[in-house]
Design a protein around this motif. Structure first.
Motif, PDB file in Angstrom:
ATOM      1  N   VAL A   1       0.853  -1.186   0.000  1.00 15.34           N
ATOM      2  CA  VAL A   1       0.000   0.000   0.000  1.00 15.34           C
ATOM      3  C   VAL A   1       0.892   1.239   0.000  1.00 15.34           C
ATOM      4  CG1 VAL A   1      -1.784   1.300   1.209  1.00 15.34           C
ATOM      5  CG2 VAL A   1      -1.821  -1.206   1.254  1.00 15.34           C
ATOM      6  N   ALA A   2       0.658   2.142  -0.961  1.00 18.32           N
ATOM      7  CA  ALA A   2       1.446   3.366  -1.102  1.00 18.32           C
ATOM      8  C   ALA A   2       0.620   4.562  -0.649  1.00 18.32           C
ATOM      9  CB  ALA A   2       1.899   3.544  -2.540  1.00 18.32           C
ATOM     10  N   LEU A   3       1.041   5.183   0.445  1.00 19.05           N
ATOM     11  CA  LEU A   3       0.355   6.329   1.034  1.00 19.05           C
ATOM     12  C   LEU A   3       1.167   7.605   0.785  1.00 19.05           C
ATOM     13  CD1 LEU A   3      -0.156   4.696   4.554  1.00 19.05           C
ATOM     14  CD2 LEU A   3      -1.772   4.602   2.645  1.00 19.05           C
ATOM     15  N   GLY A   4       0.552   8.747   1.100  1.00 17.62           N
ATOM     16  CA  GLY A   4       1.355   9.952   1.141  1.00 17.62           C
ATOM     17  C   GLY A   4       0.854  11.113   0.325  1.00 17.62           C
ATOM     18  N   ASP A   5       1.786  12.018   0.029  1.00 14.32           N
ATOM     19  CA  ASP A   5       1.481  13.281  -0.635  1.00 14.32           C
ATOM     20  C   ASP A   5       1.942  13.260  -2.090  1.00 14.32           C
ATOM     21  OD1 ASP A   5       4.252  13.482  -0.430  1.00 14.32           O
ATOM     22  OD2 ASP A   5       4.199  14.923   1.225  1.00 14.32           O
ATOM     23  N   SER A   6       2.131  14.446  -2.664  1.00  8.89           N
ATOM     24  CA  SER A   6       2.447  14.553  -4.089  1.00  8.89           C
ATOM     25  C   SER A   6       3.798  13.950  -4.458  1.00  8.89           C
ATOM     26  CB  SER A   6       2.426  16.028  -4.503  1.00  8.89           C
ATOM     27  OG  SER A   6       3.250  16.807  -3.656  1.00  8.89           O
ATOM     28  N   TYR A   7       4.733  13.898  -3.512  1.00  8.83           N
ATOM     29  CA  TYR A   7       6.032  13.299  -3.817  1.00  8.83           C
ATOM     30  C   TYR A   7       5.912  11.789  -3.991  1.00  8.83           C
ATOM     31  CZ  TYR A   7       9.041  17.396  -3.362  1.00  8.83           C
ATOM     32  OH  TYR A   7       9.680  18.595  -3.578  1.00  8.83           O
TER      33      TYR A   7
ATOM     34  N   PHE B   1      -2.838   2.159  -4.255  1.00 12.90           N
ATOM     35  CA  PHE B   1      -2.112   3.412  -4.416  1.00 12.90           C
ATOM     36  C   PHE B   1      -3.055   4.548  -4.021  1.00 12.90           C
ATOM     37  CE2 PHE B   1       0.436   5.966  -7.863  1.00 12.90           C
ATOM     38  CZ  PHE B   1       1.139   6.615  -6.872  1.00 12.90           C
ATOM     39  N   THR B   2      -2.915   5.030  -2.793  1.00 13.85           N
ATOM     40  CA  THR B   2      -3.832   6.059  -2.294  1.00 13.85           C
ATOM     41  C   THR B   2      -3.154   7.401  -2.065  1.00 13.85           C
ATOM     42  OG1 THR B   2      -3.520   5.387   0.018  1.00 13.85           O
ATOM     43  CG2 THR B   2      -5.324   4.336  -1.206  1.00 13.85           C
TER      44      THR B   2
ATOM     45  N   LEU C   1      -6.063   5.231   4.491  1.00 15.13           N
ATOM     46  CA  LEU C   1      -5.689   4.009   5.214  1.00 15.13           C
ATOM     47  C   LEU C   1      -6.614   2.822   4.958  1.00 15.13           C
ATOM     48  CD1 LEU C   1      -4.715   5.514   8.688  1.00 15.13           C
ATOM     49  CD2 LEU C   1      -3.290   5.212   6.648  1.00 15.13           C
ATOM     50  N   GLY C   2      -7.670   3.016   4.198  1.00 16.16           N
ATOM     51  CA  GLY C   2      -8.648   1.958   3.979  1.00 16.16           C
ATOM     52  C   GLY C   2      -8.085   0.632   3.504  1.00 16.16           C
ATOM     53  N   PRO C   3      -7.127   0.621   2.564  1.00 17.84           N
ATOM     54  CA  PRO C   3      -6.617  -0.658   2.067  1.00 17.84           C
ATOM     55  C   PRO C   3      -5.727  -1.422   3.048  1.00 17.84           C
ATOM     56  CG  PRO C   3      -6.306   1.086   0.445  1.00 17.84           C
ATOM     57  CD  PRO C   3      -6.664   1.748   1.743  1.00 17.84           C
ATOM     58  N   LEU C   4      -5.293  -0.792   4.128  1.00 18.38           N
ATOM     59  CA  LEU C   4      -4.401  -1.475   5.076  1.00 18.38           C
ATOM     60  C   LEU C   4      -5.140  -2.566   5.835  1.00 18.38           C
ATOM     61  CD1 LEU C   4      -2.547   1.572   6.680  1.00 18.38           C
ATOM     62  CD2 LEU C   4      -1.706   0.079   4.864  1.00 18.38           C
TER      63      LEU C   4
ATOM     64  N   ALA D   1      -3.029  -8.446   5.834  1.00 19.24           N
ATOM     65  CA  ALA D   1      -2.302  -9.008   4.695  1.00 19.24           C
ATOM     66  C   ALA D   1      -1.326  -8.012   4.080  1.00 19.24           C
ATOM     67  CB  ALA D   1      -3.286  -9.489   3.620  1.00 19.24           C
ATOM     68  N   THR D   2      -1.294  -6.787   4.600  1.00 23.59           N
ATOM     69  CA  THR D   2      -0.383  -5.771   4.078  1.00 23.59           C
ATOM     70  C   THR D   2       1.020  -6.046   4.609  1.00 23.59           C
ATOM     71  OG1 THR D   2      -2.172  -4.133   4.071  1.00 23.59           O
ATOM     72  CG2 THR D   2       0.081  -3.310   3.881  1.00 23.59           C
ATOM     73  N   GLY D   3       1.923  -6.308   3.696  1.00 24.06           N
ATOM     74  CA  GLY D   3       3.296  -6.601   4.099  1.00 24.06           C
ATOM     75  C   GLY D   3       4.252  -5.448   3.919  1.00 24.06           C
TER      76      GLY D   3
END
Length: 267
Positions: free
Chosen positions: A38-44, A82-83, A98-101, A104-106
């Motif tokens: 799962v990829a979180l975060g801002d514009s970077y 990818f959120t 955070l919904g996809p976490l 099973a998230t490794g």
């Protein structure tokens, strides 16, 4: 008596065989490995500045050339969400990313904190206003970073751990924007550029400290971008651009040659 004993042995053998084949004799079944990403975060992290945006992501501007997409394409995780979103602050991560976490998230990646510190507004002030106004805006950002940002990061990091307890979390930092005494002959003063870099260092320092406190890995991209800052002559970062929201963000090369190798080394 002998026949009864033989029958008992046969029955016990049969039961043992069934238990072995079905796993019913085990204390508990081995859990499936946590392998989703799962990829979180801002514009970077969403890839603003690298183009090739997914139209379905709207204003989040998630790019197929962003480091999370590049890593997922190369490693084929069991699932990929990818959120990350342009403009995101810590509260936005908590409210909408955070919904996809889950268990099973490794693997989780995140870059966050720059917008909380007013990165966009500060750089706009520096680009459009006087040196004194730029330095004042940077001082305000620096004060926020030292006094408030750490607590906000703690809240986000704790929420990630609570929702994905098996995940390995990689927190990515931010590059220094300017090469000092570089090739730029117009634009910001050298004092402004130096102070911008120092503020980026302060931001990365707090992020690294809070990530370590939560047992997360910190991806320091400053070394990767050394020699490729604005004014370097070989920049992996945009200066002022149109559209303006891509200003001061990594190019596609900045994502693939700057962020991706750092993330890959820690993932």
């Amino acid at each position: 008596m002998r026949l009864t004993r033989i029958a008992g042995v046969v029955s016990a053998f049969a039961l043992t065989t069934v238990l072995a084949l079905t796993g019913a004799g085990a204390a508990s079944a081995e859990p499936l490995a946590a392998t989703g990403y799962v990829a979180l975060g801002d514009s970077y992290s969403s890839g603003v500045g690298s183009g090739s945006y997914d139209s379905a992501s709207g204003n989040c501007k998630r790019s197929t050339k962003a480091y999370p997409q590049l890593w997922a394409a190369a490693h084929a995780p069991s699932s990929f969400a990818f959120t990350a979103c342009s403009g995101a602050r810590t509260d936005d991560v908590l409210a909408g990313q955070l919904g996809p976490l889950n268990s099973a998230t490794g693997l989780v990646s995140i870059s966050i904190g720059g917008n909380d510190a007013g990165f966009g507004d500060t750089m706009s002030t520096c680009a459009l206003s006087s040196e004194s106004e730029c330095l004042a805006a940077l001082a305000t950002a620096g004060s926020y970073i030292s006094s408030t940002l750490g607590g906000r990061l703690d809240t986000v990091y704790a929420a990630i751990s609570a929702k994905a307890p098996a995940a390995h979390v990689v927190v990515l930092g931010y590059p220094r924007l300017y090469k000092l005494d570089g090739s730029c002959v117009v634009g910001l003063s050298e004092k402004e550029r130096s102070t911008i870099n120092a503020t980026a260092d302060a931001l990365d320092s707090v992020i690294a400290q809070r990530a370590a406190a939560h047992g997360f890995s910190f991806g320091d991209v400053r070394t990767a971008f050394t020699g490729h800052e604005i004014c370097s002559g070989s920049a992996w970062l945009h200066s002022v651009t149109l559209p303006v929201d891509e200003s001061y963000h990594p190019t596609a090369t900045g994502q693939s040659s700057g962020y991706l190798p750092v993330f890959q080394s820690l993932a």
